[in-house]
Motif scaffolding. Structure first.
Motif, PDB file in Angstrom:
ATOM      1  N   PHE A   9       0.787  -1.233   0.000  1.00  0.00           N
ATOM      2  CA  PHE A   9       0.000   0.000   0.000  1.00  0.00           C
ATOM      3  C   PHE A   9       0.820   1.285   0.000  1.00  0.00           C
ATOM      4  O   PHE A   9       0.252   2.362  -0.007  1.00  0.00           O
ATOM      5  CB  PHE A   9      -0.962   0.069   1.196  1.00  0.00           C
ATOM      6  N   PHE A  10       2.172   1.224   0.044  1.00  0.00           N
ATOM      7  CA  PHE A  10       2.896   2.475   0.241  1.00  0.00           C
ATOM      8  C   PHE A  10       2.798   3.402  -0.956  1.00  0.00           C
ATOM      9  O   PHE A  10       3.065   4.601  -0.827  1.00  0.00           O
ATOM     10  CB  PHE A  10       4.366   2.211   0.619  1.00  0.00           C
ATOM     11  N   ARG A  11       2.406   2.889  -2.119  1.00  0.00           N
ATOM     12  CA  ARG A  11       2.186   3.756  -3.274  1.00  0.00           C
ATOM     13  C   ARG A  11       0.701   3.899  -3.620  1.00  0.00           C
ATOM     14  O   ARG A  11       0.359   4.388  -4.690  1.00  0.00           O
ATOM     15  CB  ARG A  11       2.939   3.220  -4.487  1.00  0.00           C
ATOM     16  N   THR A  12      -0.157   3.485  -2.722  1.00  0.00           N
ATOM     17  CA  THR A  12      -1.585   3.553  -2.997  1.00  0.00           C
ATOM     18  C   THR A  12      -2.040   5.008  -3.068  1.00  0.00           C
ATOM     19  O   THR A  12      -1.776   5.791  -2.162  1.00  0.00           O
ATOM     20  CB  THR A  12      -2.381   2.823  -1.915  1.00  0.00           C
ATOM     21  N   THR A  13      -2.726   5.353  -4.143  1.00  0.00           N
ATOM     22  CA  THR A  13      -3.217   6.712  -4.315  1.00  0.00           C
ATOM     23  C   THR A  13      -4.659   6.690  -4.786  1.00  0.00           C
ATOM     24  O   THR A  13      -5.148   5.700  -5.329  1.00  0.00           O
ATOM     25  CB  THR A  13      -2.372   7.493  -5.338  1.00  0.00           C
ATOM     26  N   PHE A  14      -5.327   7.828  -4.580  1.00  0.00           N
ATOM     27  CA  PHE A  14      -6.701   8.013  -5.038  1.00  0.00           C
ATOM     28  C   PHE A  14      -6.676   9.061  -6.145  1.00  0.00           C
ATOM     29  O   PHE A  14      -6.214  10.184  -5.930  1.00  0.00           O
ATOM     30  CB  PHE A  14      -7.570   8.490  -3.881  1.00  0.00           C
TER      31      PHE A  14
END
Length: 313
Positions: A7-12
């Motif tokens: 999740f460390f690059r998870t973006t919206f």
């Protein structure tokens, strides 16, 4: 939303001016300035790139110092960080919005803000006193400005270019619906209390329909009673997966489509809260359907005065 296993690059992907918003956020509601600076530096070191600030917290300068020390050649760059801060209740009148925004920029040491948020929908008497009270100790509200008036002034900040997007905090679904109905520039983000004991699915569904990111504060329950992290469902999932209950609750928040804010001054906890991985679908369903407790810990949505209310079992 784009994800990987940690999740460390998870973006919206925001529809309303903010481009990509990192869903893992670090909150800066830390009373001591020196502790604030140390915590922000620790959060940057583990990988947090979304930081939530506020005029009300009275520590924007300490956050700014930590950020400026990180913004160096070969290090973290300003464009790598998604920075939010908030307009306080005493500055809701339109003529006070821009000066408050510019003061926050100066304290943070930045030229622009990625998302400027109305801290609560309640306008207090304007002035330098952040918590105006009458002789009986009651909050003095400002009847001469509406939330719509304030929102229009916020829209002007976006149009002028130094504010990439705008949002709301501590707002009910009904009040959010009213703003979305009149907005020229819709909220990019809405920040509300949410955790496994206050799941807010109806609000989340509305946000999804309108391309708004719902961001959860107190996603671990703020150590209030009844303690979210002691819930038997979360504890059982954590034991089964070899994780901490906090990591389970934060992963659940991301996987269901929200962002979160977590705050700590403990470097080990900061790292633990960053190092989360995806849950099996069965665990997601257990948290949604097997947890029966429904409780709000912060009454700010009723009064505009932030504060977690201690409870007993």
């Amino acid at each position: 939303m784009t994800t990987n296993e940690t999740f460390f690059r998870t973006t919206f992907p925001s529809d309303h001016g903010a481009e990509q918003i990192p869903v893992m956020g670090f909150g800066t509601l830390i009373p001591d300035a020196a502790a604030t600076k140390r915590a922000v530096k620790a959060a940057l070191e583990v990988g947090f790139r979304h930081f939530d600030c506020a005029e009300r917290y009275r520590n924007e300068a300490a956050v700014g110092e930590a950020l400026q020390e990180a913004f160096r050649p070969g290090g973290v760059q300003r464009e790598d960080v998604f920075l939010t801060t908030k307009l306080w209740n005493t500055n809701h009148r339109p003529e006070r919005v821009r000066p408050a925004f510019e003061a926050s920029c100066r304290r943070l040491g930045v030229d622009y803000i990625d998302c400027y948020i109305i801290h609560t929908p309640f306008a207090f008497r304007p002035g330098e006193e952040q918590d105006p009270r009458d002789a009986q100790g009651q909050v003095i509200y400002d009847p001469d400005v509406t939330l719509a008036d304030t929102w229009r002034a916020m829209e002007s900040l976006v149009e002028e270019g130094r504010c990439r997007s705008i949002g709301l905090s501590d707002i009910t679904l009904e009040a959010l619906q009213d703003i979305v109905a009149i907005a020229r520039i819709k909220p990019a983000m809405v920040q509300v209390e949410s955790h496994p004991y206050l799941q807010e699915w109806e609000l989340l569904d509305f946000c999804r329909q309108h391309g708004i990111l719902m961001q959860a504060f107190a996603p671990l329950g703020h150590a209030m009673e009844p303690r979210v992290l002691d819930d038997k469902v979360l504890v059982a999932i954590a034991a089964r997966l070899g994780r901490m209950p906090a990591q389970v609750a934060l992963a659940w928040a991301v996987q269901r489509g929200t962002a979160f804010l977590t705050t700590s001054i403990n470097p080990d906890h900061i790292r633990e809260n960053f190092e989360i991985t995806a849950l099996p679908e069965a665990a997601m369903q257990e948290i949604r359907y097997d947890i029966g407790t429904n409780i709000r810990f912060n009454t700010v949505v009723e009064t505009g005065v932030p504060g977690f209310i201690p409870r007993t079992r």
